[in-house]
Every structure is written in C-alpha cells, then in structure tokens.
Design a protein around this motif. Structure first.
Motif, short mmCIF file in Angstrom:
data_model
loop_
_atom_site.label_atom_id
_atom_site.label_comp_id
_atom_site.label_asym_id
_atom_site.label_seq_id
_atom_site.Cartn_x
_atom_site.Cartn_y
_atom_site.Cartn_z
N LEU A 1 0.83 -1.21 0.00
CA LEU A 1 0.00 0.00 0.00
C LEU A 1 0.87 1.26 0.00
O LEU A 1 0.54 2.26 -0.66
CB LEU A 1 -0.93 -0.01 1.22
N THR A 2 1.98 1.22 0.72
CA THR A 2 2.91 2.36 0.70
C THR A 2 3.45 2.59 -0.70
O THR A 2 3.58 3.73 -1.16
CB THR A 2 4.08 2.11 1.68
N GLY A 3 3.78 1.50 -1.41
CA GLY A 3 4.26 1.63 -2.79
C GLY A 3 3.21 2.23 -3.70
O GLY A 3 3.52 3.03 -4.59
N VAL A 4 1.95 1.85 -3.48
CA VAL A 4 0.84 2.41 -4.27
C VAL A 4 0.79 3.93 -4.07
O VAL A 4 0.66 4.71 -5.03
CB VAL A 4 -0.49 1.76 -3.87
N GLY A 5 0.90 4.37 -2.82
CA GLY A 5 0.87 5.80 -2.56
C GLY A 5 2.08 6.52 -3.12
O GLY A 5 1.96 7.60 -3.71
N SER A 6 3.25 5.91 -2.97
CA SER A 6 4.47 6.55 -3.46
C SER A 6 4.46 6.74 -4.97
O SER A 6 5.11 7.66 -5.49
CB SER A 6 5.70 5.72 -3.05
N ALA A 7 3.72 5.91 -5.70
CA ALA A 7 3.61 6.06 -7.15
C ALA A 7 3.02 7.42 -7.52
O ALA A 7 3.29 7.94 -8.61
CB ALA A 7 2.75 4.94 -7.74
N GLY A 8 2.24 8.00 -6.63
CA GLY A 8 1.64 9.31 -6.89
C GLY A 8 2.35 10.45 -6.18
O GLY A 8 1.82 11.57 -6.13
N MET A 9 3.55 10.20 -5.65
CA MET A 9 4.28 11.26 -4.94
C MET A 9 5.47 11.78 -5.74
O MET A 9 5.44 12.90 -6.25
CB MET A 9 4.74 10.75 -3.56
N LEU A 10 6.51 10.97 -5.87
CA LEU A 10 7.74 11.48 -6.48
C LEU A 10 7.56 11.91 -7.93
O LEU A 10 7.98 13.02 -8.30
CB LEU A 10 8.85 10.43 -6.36
N PRO A 11 6.93 11.10 -8.81
CA PRO A 11 6.77 11.57 -10.20
C PRO A 11 5.96 12.85 -10.29
O PRO A 11 6.25 13.73 -11.12
CB PRO A 11 6.06 10.40 -10.89
N ILE A 12 4.95 12.97 -9.45
CA ILE A 12 4.10 14.17 -9.49
C ILE A 12 4.85 15.38 -8.93
O ILE A 12 4.69 16.50 -9.41
CB ILE A 12 2.79 13.93 -8.71
N ALA A 13 5.69 15.14 -7.92
CA ALA A 13 6.51 16.24 -7.41
C ALA A 13 7.44 16.77 -8.49
O ALA A 13 7.59 18.00 -8.66
CB ALA A 13 7.31 15.77 -6.19
N PHE A 14 8.06 15.88 -9.25
CA PHE A 14 8.91 16.31 -10.36
C PHE A 14 8.10 17.08 -11.41
O PHE A 14 8.55 18.10 -11.93
CB PHE A 14 9.59 15.11 -11.01
N ALA A 15 6.90 16.58 -11.71
CA ALA A 15 6.07 17.24 -12.71
C ALA A 15 5.64 18.63 -12.24
O ALA A 15 5.63 19.59 -13.02
CB ALA A 15 4.85 16.39 -13.03
N MET A 16 5.29 18.76 -10.95
CA MET A 16 4.90 20.07 -10.42
C MET A 16 6.06 21.06 -10.51
O MET A 16 5.88 22.23 -10.85
CB MET A 16 4.44 19.94 -8.97
N ALA A 17 7.27 20.57 -10.20
CA ALA A 17 8.44 21.45 -10.31
C ALA A 17 8.67 21.86 -11.76
O ALA A 17 8.99 23.01 -12.05
CB ALA A 17 9.67 20.73 -9.75
N ALA A 18 8.46 20.91 -12.67
CA ALA A 18 8.70 21.19 -14.09
C ALA A 18 7.65 22.14 -14.66
O ALA A 18 7.90 22.78 -15.70
CB ALA A 18 8.69 19.88 -14.88
N ASP A 19 6.50 22.26 -14.02
CA ASP A 19 5.45 23.16 -14.50
C ASP A 19 5.78 24.63 -14.26
O ASP A 19 5.01 25.50 -14.67
CB ASP A 19 4.12 22.84 -13.80
N GLU A 20 6.90 24.90 -13.59
CA GLU A 20 7.21 26.27 -13.18
C GLU A 20 7.89 27.12 -14.25
O GLU A 20 8.44 28.17 -13.95
CB GLU A 20 8.09 26.25 -11.91
N GLY A 21 7.92 26.64 -15.48
CA GLY A 21 8.45 27.45 -16.57
C GLY A 21 9.93 27.76 -16.42
O GLY A 21 10.76 26.85 -16.35
N ASP A 22 10.26 29.05 -16.32
CA ASP A 22 11.66 29.46 -16.23
C ASP A 22 12.33 28.94 -14.97
O ASP A 22 13.56 28.85 -14.91
CB ASP A 22 11.78 30.99 -16.27
N GLN A 23 11.55 28.62 -13.96
CA GLN A 23 12.09 28.12 -12.69
C GLN A 23 12.11 26.59 -12.62
O GLN A 23 12.41 26.03 -11.57
CB GLN A 23 11.26 28.66 -11.52
N SER A 24 11.80 25.93 -13.74
CA SER A 24 11.64 24.47 -13.69
C SER A 24 12.94 23.75 -13.33
O SER A 24 12.92 22.80 -12.54
CB SER A 24 11.11 23.95 -15.03
N ALA A 25 14.07 24.18 -13.88
CA ALA A 25 15.34 23.51 -13.57
C ALA A 25 15.66 23.64 -12.08
O ALA A 25 16.12 22.67 -11.46
CB ALA A 25 16.47 24.09 -14.41
N ARG A 26 15.40 24.81 -11.53
CA ARG A 26 15.65 25.02 -10.10
C ARG A 26 14.70 24.14 -9.27
O ARG A 26 15.11 23.53 -8.27
CB ARG A 26 15.45 26.49 -9.75
N GLY A 27 13.44 24.07 -9.68
CA GLY A 27 12.48 23.25 -8.94
C GLY A 27 12.83 21.78 -8.99
O GLY A 27 12.75 21.07 -7.98
#
Length: 383
Positions: A101-127
């Motif tokens: 169950l922890t693995g199921v939850g983690s599937a929606g954490m790290l990849p989404i965190a990277f995607a949210m950081a990448a959504d920041e446009g000019d600040q994406s590399a920093r995020g």
C-alpha cells in the motif's frame, strides 16, 4: 507561490527517498520481532518498489487530466496511513501488505513532485533540483536515522515517525490547492496527445540504463571498498555519507550547469559519459589506493548529482500536455533499471570486479547513445 511550493516538494521527495532506503540497517530487528529470517524482510523492498514502478504512469496520466494536487495529496495521505499501520503490524503478512500500500501511494508522490516542479516554466530547472535534492537527502540520511530510532525505541517507531512526517507534509501542501488544475498546454488535449513524442524513448532509456545502471552498480561500491581497501563497516558508512553530500551539491549545481552547457540533454550526456570513467576507475583498476578510489567516487557523486536532475528537466520539456505521464514513466524506468542493474552487478561481482566495470560501462554507454539528439520528423509525403 513558488517560494512555498519548492520546499514542500523537497519534503515530498525526502519522504520517498527515506521510505525506500530506511530498511537497510533494520532488517534483523524487523525479522526478530515478526518471527521471520532477516532475508525474508527484503521482500519489503519488492513489495514497495513493484507497485510504485507499475502504477506511476497511471498516476502521471491522472495528474495531467485532473491536476497534480488531485493525485499528490491523496497519495501522500495513503503513504502516511500505510507507514503508521506498518509500525503497528502484528504479523509479517500484514506488514508486507502495508508495504504494498505504501508503494501504491508513493507512485503518486515522487513523479508528481517532479512534474509540479517542471510546471514552473523558467524556474523548472531550479524546482527539479529541489526535488532531486530532497530525494538524495532522504536516501543519504534515512539508513542512519532508521538505525538510530530503532536503537532508541524500536523499528516500529521508525515507520510511525515516517508516516507522521508524511501526514504533516499534507497540511502545508493544501495551500497549493488553488493551483490545482489540469496542466495540458497547446492545442492537443492531454487525453489525445501522443505520449512517445520525439526524444521520449531515448530519454526513458537514459533513465533505465543511465541513472538506473549507475545506481545499480553503485550498490556494489561498499563490497569493493571492503575487499580492496579492507575498510570496516563504519568507514564504508562514512564514504557513503560523503557520496551523498557531494550528490546533493551536484543537485544544487545542476541549473547552472544546464545553462552553461546549453541544454539539459547535453548536460546529462556529458555527466554520464564521465561517470563511465569513474566506474571503471573504481571497479577495474588493479590494487587501487584510497585516494584514487576516493577521487573517482567524488567525481561520480558530483557529476551524477548534476546529471540526474538534468535528465528530469529534459523529460519535462518534451511535452507539456503529457509531462506528468512522461515523468512518471521515467520514474518507473529508473526503478526497473536499478533492480536489473543491481541484480546483474551482484552476479558479475561473483566473477570479479572487472566484470562490474564492464557492465557499468556498457549500460551507461547505451544511455549516452540513446540520448543523442532525436531526428526531426521528415516532411509528409505529397500526393
């Protein structure tokens, strides 16, 4: 909002890194308490990693359709509850189910965190560097932290504290809720746009063979140090700490390196190409000295710390409409690559460390070739 978002994403990645590497020093206490051999407790790792790798693409797709927070918040809550319940498990089977169950939850954490950081446009590399820094920090300190908490209280306390930290992280993340929206851009809706855009296959191969291969081969560094330099466990632990510190430093340097080199893909290719030489120096040199291995590991850590977020940044720029899906596929490719490379490296080491060097060189070279500039599509045929 960015000033709040990046530290929260750092914490999310820190939790995932901690959860994945917490087990190392506490296998024996868990086995003794639950009445199973410590070797069986390693099933916790597979129980966590497999659902993470298999479900991450679905989580990425859902985040493209319904918004990042619609996936990230419930996923973090699942990890919090499952980790706490692991700490209260009365049997090995129940604890194993909670790790799934922890693995199921983690599937929606790290990849989404990277995607949210990448959504920041000019600040994406920093995020992205923030997220990678959180992941690396969690990986670096969690084994020692888990051992300390287990010695002070019990292994159960380590999981309960991890779950409580995840629960607390959900609360500040709620302030981001007003930014929760589908993030598809351009004229093609995310539900109909291509996933494997030009460059995607090469980038995913870079994740699988490059980062996955490097991490898998790195799992044998401790044995190499023990065999050729006769280091004890405490000394090897200090080497690992130093490697982690330099990796975090590389994460911080990644945005500047990407600007100076002229692109994230080129940065990753240069970094992983240089890491090939480091792998060969660590595993293939006859009778190496501590300074020579130490220098090779330092360069490996620093360049790997730069290359990993650079590849994430490259994947993020391939398709705005499918960013979450692509970054989740990258996470799956990374986890599967680590599993395969670590298994092959373990078998290779039985026949000599030189075979590990050859394996690492082959895997990383495949990544460098795969990350060559993708061909531009030719003109459509007339008539």
């Amino acid at each position: 909002m960015t000033a709040i978002k990046f530290p929260i994403l750092f914490l999310i990645a820190f939790l995932v890194g901690s959860d994945e590497f917490l087990l190392g020093p506490i296998l024996a206490p868990i086995g003794n308490d639950l009445g199973v051999p410590p070797e069986r407790v390693t099933l916790f790792i597979a129980a966590y990693a497999l659902p993470l790798a298999l479900l991450a693409p679905a989580a990425g797709f859902l985040s493209d359709r319904y918004g990042r927070l619609s996936v990230l918040l419930p996923a973090t809550a699942i990890v919090a509850v499952a980790s706490i319940l692991t700490g209260f498990a009365a049997s090995f089977g129940w604890a194993l189910a909670m790790r799934v169950l922890t693995g199921v939850g983690s599937a929606g954490m790290l990849p989404i965190a990277f995607a949210m950081a990448a959504d920041e446009g000019d600040q994406s590399a920093r995020g992205i560097s923030f997220v990678m820094g959180g992941l690396t920090t969690g990986i670096m300190i969690s084994p020692g932290l888990g051992a300390f908490v287990s010695d002070l209280w019990s292994w159960r306390a380590a999981f309960i504290l991890l779950g409580a930290a995840a629960l607390v992280t959900v609360l500040p993340a709620l302030v981001l809720w007003r930014s929760n929206k589908p993030v598809a851009h351009g004229e093609v809706p995310a539900s109909r746009s291509r996933v494997l855009v030009p460059g995607a296959v090469g980038a995913l191969c870079g994740m699988f063979f490059g980062i996955g291969g490097a991490v898998g081969v790195y799992s044998l560094v401790g044995e190499r140090l023990r065999d050729v330099l006769i280091l004890d466990t405490q000394q090897i632990g200090l080497v690992y700490v130093g490697f982690g510190v330099l990796s975090v430093a590389g994460n911080a340097l990644a945005p500047g390196a990407i600007r100076r080199i002229g692109g994230a893909r080129q940065t990753m290719r240069l970094a992983i190409g240089a890491v090939v030489l480091c792998v060969v120096a660590v595993f293939a040199l006859p009778n190496p000295s501590l300074p020579s291995i130490g220098l090779a590991l330092a360069v490996w850590a620093l360049l790997g710390g730069i290359g990993a977020p650079a590849l994430q940044a490259h994947i993020a720029r391939l398709s705005a409409a499918r960013r979450g899906t692509l970054m989740a596929l990258g996470s799956s490719a990374l986890n599967l690559g680590v599993a395969l490379a670590a298994t092959l490296a373990g078998e290779a080491y039985l026949h000599g460390s030189g075979w590990v060097a050859l394996l690492g060189a082959v895997l990383l070279t495949i990544a460098v070739v795969a990350l060559a500039r993708p061909r531009e599509p030719g003109p459509a045929p007339s008539g």
